[in-house]
Design a protein around this motif. Structure first.
Motif, PDB file in Angstrom:
ATOM      1  N   ILE A   9       0.832  -1.200   0.000  1.00 42.04           N
ATOM      2  CA  ILE A   9       0.000   0.000   0.000  1.00 42.04           C
ATOM      3  C   ILE A   9       0.873   1.258   0.000  1.00 42.04           C
ATOM      4  O   ILE A   9       1.848   1.345   0.754  1.00 42.04           O
ATOM      5  N   ILE A  10       0.497   2.218  -0.842  1.00 39.06           N
ATOM      6  CA  ILE A  10       1.125   3.538  -0.854  1.00 39.06           C
ATOM      7  C   ILE A  10       0.025   4.580  -0.725  1.00 39.06           C
ATOM      8  O   ILE A  10      -1.023   4.476  -1.375  1.00 39.06           O
ATOM      9  N   VAL A  11       0.255   5.576   0.123  1.00 36.66           N
ATOM     10  CA  VAL A  11      -0.672   6.694   0.256  1.00 36.66           C
ATOM     11  C   VAL A  11      -0.102   7.878  -0.526  1.00 36.66           C
ATOM     12  O   VAL A  11       1.024   8.314  -0.279  1.00 36.66           O
ATOM     13  N   PHE A  12      -0.896   8.397  -1.461  1.00 35.72           N
ATOM     14  CA  PHE A  12      -0.468   9.498  -2.312  1.00 35.72           C
ATOM     15  C   PHE A  12      -1.218  10.783  -1.949  1.00 35.72           C
ATOM     16  O   PHE A  12      -2.392  10.738  -1.568  1.00 35.72           O
ATOM     17  N   LYS A  13      -0.521  11.913  -2.104  1.00 32.44           N
ATOM     18  CA  LYS A  13      -1.171  13.221  -2.027  1.00 32.44           C
ATOM     19  C   LYS A  13      -1.562  13.625  -3.450  1.00 32.44           C
ATOM     20  O   LYS A  13      -0.696  13.801  -4.304  1.00 32.44           O
TER      21      LYS A  13
END
Length: 679
Positions: free
Chosen positions: A32-36
């Motif tokens: 999982i990667i959280v992007f802005k």
């Protein structure tokens, strides 16, 4: 700007994206990667399985897994196989499954499909949450061993018996020269679901030091001595990832629940140590697993569970898992037998163990807390494995003791020191029952029955509707049940809680009395669901939350049921109906016709409407009409009512519009009309 959590299907796509400039967080074990993102992004379904918007605090990022408890383990397994739902892990003892939420299926929809089968007790999303380790560091020597009278205790233990303490923590240097042979082959990396528990980053030091307190190889001419004195090994269960310089890390419900189930499955595990904590609302499945460990492990005798109280100098700590009733919270004591200045304290504290500069192993070389391979280890992180080691020695001395009996042995072994006030039960706020004495504890364990055995068990059942709307009242039904009738009345404390994400609301605290000779008390209670919460929620019933009742199985004292809460549909602002009662006329001696006018005052065409109609004091009737009425248009109509519907005259007739096109009226002020009918 929004934060979007994206779960990648393959390692290559994950690696390619994790170095992008708009990355806010990376959770590698889950891909999982959280992007802005400045604007909405459509994910590539070939590379991504889930995409969700998350809050700025990142305190609840969905891992893409669900934790499901089945009513029957085999039926659950068959259901997942038949529906091609991927099972990542399963634990038959607790009927628990970790499964993958299908690609791009919203959790609420997945929940509804699974729960509608009637085969499952609960379906919970797995969230990634931050945790903190509890350690401070300086140098001293083995002062804690004579303080606890360890050598005297060792002399009482049977030769050749070796048991294990489960340490749930962050990585262990298994090839350390002073841990050789002392880390069990049952150890497991519960993040990667593999056997390798060794550190992978420079910040993963904590677990090695905790392990050394319990099981550093003693008498090998190297390093340090341990409280276990080679009679205890460590079953190391690695539970975190993303460690940082301050000792913090991230974990999830599936990870720590897997760890507890690994300990339950280990027949040699005699205690559990958890030197970390979080102040969040907790993990429901982890809590259930701890209850099962306390009661079902060791062939039903249970494993004693310990957690550090924390190092924030708080008089009333609330961190988990130390605050769970199933867990014994351990504080830190000093060489002078006083509370260490950093140690949290208060009514939830069970007892204290040495926690100031305990000499233990450290990671080798520059990766350790210091340049040497050994270090003085301070904090409640040190106290917790120290207490767990004492419990392990108690069960080596007498393996027939239950978890409840071990609690009693430890409580009675504690010294009332420090100059603090101990109440009539023998407990203080600063040190709980006092500072543990290993020699006294092992001596007490030599008695076959330190406390009288119990023969009954209490458990509970709770049920609610499967769905509800925020702001509505739902009725819960709950039962407190004895497995057999007993000769005396039993007063059972009960707490009812509504949980939604990180929100936990206790809405009932009271007592249920099961009368002598009876086994069940059932009650109903209404609850108004908060109007600002939605999504999958739980009603939780906790029986005997402080564990004051001595029973055979405390693992079933928490019952829960899930409910999916939806937000009310907002009204169409163009919907506005006015209703006016005009007149009435008598058709004969018993029947009256009442005329009303219905006008579309809004800007939206009305295609259907509902109303409640009737006379005061009489049962109303519900109208459900399909009728097209353009904006600005009206119609008049009359309805006939017999004497059975109006009763004694004069009587007031009322009509109230409740829905337009299946939605609320945007202007309810003109939805009701009335007229007094007389002869």
């Amino acid at each position: 700007m929004s934060l979007n959590s994206v779960k990648f299907k393959d390692k290559a796509s994950f690696e390619k994206n994790k170095s992008k400039s708009n990355v806010a967080a990376v959770y590698e074990p889950f891909g999982i990667i959280v992007f802005k993102d400045d604007k909405p992004v459509t994910p590539d379904a070939a590379k991504v399985s889930q995409s969700d918007t998350v809050g700025e605090s990142l305190d609840q990022v969905a891992s893409g897994l669900a934790i499901i408890i089945a009513k029957n383990f085999e039926e659950g397994k068959q259901y997942f196989a038949a529906n091609k739902i991927v099972v990542k892990d399963a634990f038959e003892t607790t009927s628990t499954f970790f499964v993958e939420v299908p690609d791009f299926v919203k959790f609420d929809d997945f929940y509804a499909s699974v729960m509608s089968t009637g085969k499952f007790i609960s379906v919970e999303p797995d969230y990634i949450m931050p945790m903190a380790a509890h350690a401070e560091y300086d140098y001293s020597a083995h002062w804690h061993l004579p303080n606890m009278k360890c050598a005297e205790a060792w002399s009482l233990l049977p030769a050749g018996v070796v048991k294990e303490v489960a340490v749930l923590d962050i990585a262990c240097e298994t090839n350390h020269e002073d841990l050789a042979g002392m880390i069990s082959s049952t150890s497991w990396n519960c993040v990667t679901d593999s056997a390798d528990v060794n550190p992978v980053s420079e910040f993963e030091r904590h677990g090695t030091a905790c392990s050394g307190v319990i099981a550093a190889n003693t008498g090998n001419g190297l390093g340090v001595k341990s409280i276990g004195n080679n009679s205890l090994k460590v079953q190391f269960l690695h539970i975190g990832f993303g460690s940082n310089a301050s000792g913090g890390f991230s974990t999830s419900d599936t990870i720590i629940t897997r760890a507890v189930n690994k300990a339950i499955a280990n027949p040699n595990c005699v205690a559990m140590s958890m030197s970390w904590g979080s102040t969040g609302s907790g993990y429901p499945m982890f809590s259930n697993a701890l209850n099962a460990a306390r009661t079902s492990a060791r062939n039903g005798k249970g494993i004693p569970l310990f957690a550090s109280s924390g190092n924030q100098y708080q008089p009333d700590f609330n961190q988990l898992p130390a605050s769970y009733p199933s867990v014994m919270a351990v504080g830190a004591s000093t060489q002078n037998n006083t509370r260490a200045s950093f140690s949290n304290y208060g009514s939830k504290l069970f007892a204290a163990a040495p926690g100031s500069a305990l000499l233990t192993v450290d990671r080798t070389g520059a990766a350790g807390y210091g340049p040497e391979s050994y270090k003085g280890f301070s904090g409640t992180s040190a106290s917790c494995p120290a207490m767990a080691a004492v419990a392990g020695a108690v069960l080596i001395k007498n393996p027939n003791l239950t978890e409840v009996q071990v609690r009693d042995v430890l409580k009675n072994s504690c010294r009332k020191v420090g100059g603090y006030i101990y109440d009539t039960t023998g407990k203080s706020l600063e040190l709980g029952w006092g500072v543990v004495d290993m020699f006294t504890a092992v001596s007490l364990a030599g008695n076959d029955n330190p406390i009288p055995p119990v023969t009954f068990n209490i458990y509970g059942v709770i049920s609610s509707p499967a769905t509800a709307q925020a702001g509505n009242i739902v009725t819960l039904s709950y039962s407190v049940i004895l497995d057999k009738a007993i000769a005396n009345d039993l007063n059972v404390p009960v707490v009812l809680t509504f949980k939604n994400g990180s929100t936990s609301l206790n809405f009932y605290t009271g007592n249920v009395t099961i009368l002598a000779g009876q086994t069940t008390v059932t009650a109903n209670i209404p609850y108004t669901i908060p109007n600002n919460l939605s999504g999958v929620s739980q009603f939780v019933m906790t029986i005997d939350p402080s564990n004051t009742i001595n029973e055979t199985n405390e693992g079933d004292n928490v019952a829960l049921t899930s409910i999916n809460v939806s937000l009310p549909t907002p009204p169409d602002m163009g919907l506005d109906a006015e209703v006016v009662a005009n007149r009435y006329e008598w058709l004969d001696a018993d029947r009256v016709r009442i005329w009303y006018t219905f006008t579309n005052k809004g800007t939206t065409t009305i295609t259907s409407w509902k109303a409640v109609v009737g006379f005061d004091g009489k049962t109303p009737i519900n109208w459900n009409r399909t009728q097209t009425l353009l904006p600005g248009k009206s119609f008049s109509s009359g309805s006939v009512f017999p004497s059975t519907m109006y009763g004694t005259l004069p009587s007031t007739w009322r009509m109230r519009v409740t829905e337009l096109n299946g939605l609320p009226d945007a202007n309810p002020s003109n939805n009701e009309t009335s007229i007094v009918v007389s002869k």
